[in-house]
Design an enzyme around this catalytic site. Structure first.
Site, PDB file in Angstrom:
ATOM      1  CG  PHE A 216       0.669  48.947  -5.579  1.00 40.72           C
ATOM      2  CD1 PHE A 216       1.187  49.275  -6.793  1.00 40.72           C
ATOM      3  CD2 PHE A 216       2.089  49.340  -4.825  1.00 40.72           C
ATOM      4  CE1 PHE A 216       2.325  49.331  -7.450  1.00 40.72           C
ATOM      5  CE2 PHE A 216       3.276  49.335  -5.336  1.00 40.72           C
ATOM      6  CZ  PHE A 216       3.379  49.450  -6.757  1.00 40.72           C
ATOM      7  CG  ASP A 217      -6.851  49.187  -7.254  1.00 42.05           C
ATOM      8  OD1 ASP A 217      -7.601  48.977  -6.403  1.00 42.05           O
ATOM      9  OD2 ASP A 217      -6.679  48.674  -8.516  1.00 42.05           O
ATOM     10  CG  PHE A 218      -5.136  43.332  -4.660  1.00 38.34           C
ATOM     11  CD1 PHE A 218      -4.029  43.121  -4.535  1.00 38.34           C
ATOM     12  CD2 PHE A 218      -6.049  42.571  -4.817  1.00 38.34           C
ATOM     13  CE1 PHE A 218      -3.484  41.769  -4.709  1.00 38.34           C
ATOM     14  CE2 PHE A 218      -5.540  41.144  -4.934  1.00 38.34           C
ATOM     15  CZ  PHE A 218      -4.347  40.727  -4.773  1.00 38.34           C
TER      16      PHE A 218
END
Length: 217
Positions: free
Chosen positions: A8-10
């Site tokens: 996941f990107d944040f």
């Protein structure tokens, strides 16, 4: 499909952190003597590496870029790290993925220390096997470098990558994923525009749609 390792990107993917980021950007630009309009005009700071946002969108010397980063991070550490909220449904999605046996990791352009602090505030830090972000000393300064470091920590070989997917909201997530041979799921509820997400293998509009896709066998 059935990915078992989800990266996941944040910012813009799990966390709506735009207020904190744009306020810190405005603080840094003002301190450097640059004109600042509405905070909405600083959305370009959300997603890319911080140095790139200063360098590519403002007529700055390299010394000003580095001072901008310093000013930004000083305010972020004090105030910006608290100016955020989780997208509705994200904690529940992460819990469902964990309960389904998915391995979850973070690949962010935000400094790791801030990502971990925010994840801990949501009570979900221990859901993630690895959290990789840029480091305050300048290491892992692009999404590709972040992902390469994450692959190293996971000891991922080419064959393992068939089991992995990147999830993000900006073109940098897609480009980084493709640079290391991963597919990408792009989310429309974040900070990216629809046109910049066309290269993603999958595009979803809501957290619920994302959860359904990631849980699909």
């Amino acid at each position: 499909m059935g990915w078992n390792v989800i990266l996941f990107d944040f910012d813009g993917t799990l966390c709506d952190s735009g207020v904190g980021i744009t306020r810190c950007a405005a603080h840094a630009l003002k301190a450097l003597g640059f004109p600042v309009g509405e905070l909405s005009t600083l959305r370009y700071f959300i997603g890319p590496p911080l140095e790139s946002s200063f360098r590519d969108n403002n007529d700055m010397t390299e010394q000003q870029v580095q001072e901008g980063v310093r000013l930004f991070r000083a305010r972020y550490a004090e105030k910006g790290v608290h100016e955020h909220e989780s997208y509705p449904g994200v904690p529940e999605m992460l819990r469902a993925l964990r309960d389904a046996g998915k391995r979850l990791c973070i690949a962010s352009s935000k400094p790791r220390v801030f990502v971990e602090e925010i994840l801990a505030s949501y009570g979900v830090l221990d859901y993630f096997e690895q959290v990789v972000g840029c480091e305050l000393d300048g290491r892992f300064g692009t999404k590709t470098l972040v992902l390469e470091e994450l692959m190293r920590r996971l000891d991922a070989q080419n064959g393992d990558k068939a089991d992995m997917v990147m999830v993000g909201d900006r073109k940098y997530d897609i480009e980084g994923a493709h640079n290391i041979g991963l597919p990408c799921v792009a989310v429309l509820y974040g900070y990216g525009e629809a046109d910049e997400l066309r290269a993603a293998e999958f595009v979803v509009g809501t957290v619920g749609e994302l959860q359904s896709l990631l849980l699909r066998d």
